[in-house]
Scaffold this motif. Sequence first.
Motif, short mmCIF file in Angstrom:
data_model
loop_
_atom_site.label_atom_id
_atom_site.label_comp_id
_atom_site.label_asym_id
_atom_site.label_seq_id
_atom_site.Cartn_x
_atom_site.Cartn_y
_atom_site.Cartn_z
N VAL A 104 155.84 3.87 124.28
CA VAL A 104 157.11 4.13 125.09
C VAL A 104 158.48 4.50 124.11
O VAL A 104 159.30 4.25 124.46
N THR A 105 158.13 4.30 122.90
CA THR A 105 159.10 4.29 122.10
C THR A 105 160.16 5.30 121.84
O THR A 105 161.40 5.20 122.19
N ARG A 106 159.72 6.52 122.06
CA ARG A 106 160.62 7.73 122.28
C ARG A 106 161.33 7.78 123.45
O ARG A 106 162.59 8.02 123.35
N ALA A 107 160.57 7.42 124.63
CA ALA A 107 161.32 7.42 125.77
C ALA A 107 162.35 6.63 125.76
O ALA A 107 163.68 6.66 126.38
N LEU A 108 162.19 5.24 125.24
CA LEU A 108 163.22 4.16 125.14
C LEU A 108 164.48 4.47 124.14
O LEU A 108 165.66 4.31 124.58
N ARG A 109 164.10 5.12 123.25
CA ARG A 109 165.33 5.67 122.38
C ARG A 109 165.96 6.83 123.02
O ARG A 109 167.42 6.79 123.07
N VAL A 110 165.61 7.93 123.57
CA VAL A 110 166.39 8.83 124.46
C VAL A 110 166.91 8.26 125.34
O VAL A 110 168.26 8.60 125.68
N PHE A 111 166.31 7.35 126.13
CA PHE A 111 167.20 6.74 127.35
C PHE A 111 168.26 5.75 126.66
O PHE A 111 169.41 6.05 127.40
N GLY A 112 167.82 4.87 125.69
CA GLY A 112 168.99 4.19 125.05
C GLY A 112 170.41 4.98 124.55
O GLY A 112 171.50 4.75 124.71
#
Length: 270
Positions: A104-112
């Motif tokens: 989920v790292t990429r989704a968390l980064r984009v969302f953050g």
Amino acid sequence: MDLDLRKVRYFTAVAEQLHFGRAAESLHIAQPVLSRQVRALEKDLDATLLERDSHGVTLTPAGRQLLDDARQLLAAADATRRRVRRAARGPRRLVVGFRAGVVVTRALRVFGAAHPGVEVHARRVEWDDQERLILDGTVDLAYVRRPIDERGLTLVPLYTEERVAMLPAHHRLAGKQDLALADLAGERRLRYADPLPGDLPIRTVEEKFECVAGGAGITLVPTSVAEQYSRPDITYVPVRDAEPDQVFLAWAASRRAPLITDFARVARQV
């Protein structure tokens, strides 16, 4: 008369421990107060819930029924309280659940990056608690896999993965380029849910590793699990006719939170 949740909570403590003294101590109230509250609840419901005698406390049929219902009622009330408090505090925190193997790292980064004022946290969930943690508000939404109890959830399919056989390194099929399900006939299988006769029930991916490495059985896992977890005593072989694993994004259907909608959009994009 409306049901008093405080009285229900007091009754549940007594019913679970079958002892007024220990229940009063756990609730941090005096035993006479607890006894009065339980009797008041019995009066409210016009039913005897507990039988009290020199041998202790036992549940009546009405008490057993209330205990079964009370656990769900209190859990729902606690979940409602958490959701309301979170809504009152405003969109300052989002907790995203994920199953083993799901990155989920990429989704968390984009969302953050799009929501710099929001604290975003990831929390691992298992197959047997993924729905509960969503519905009770512990996580706001989660990446889940089947089997899924869909009641009360909104599900969005994200992607599918091929599955591979997890085998002990010394297994007769280790080293094969690929396999068919027929090649695994007769092997003892490890299963999360609904094990068949002869299967070994397990709960976590870590248990899979230990059981497979020890020769207790074999199992199928998504390719992402094989990519993330490697051990010298375990090998993975593709199974060409295995049903693909489906990953969904899930959240409580009753939730009305813009942040959940925003994260779901990001998850679908990445």
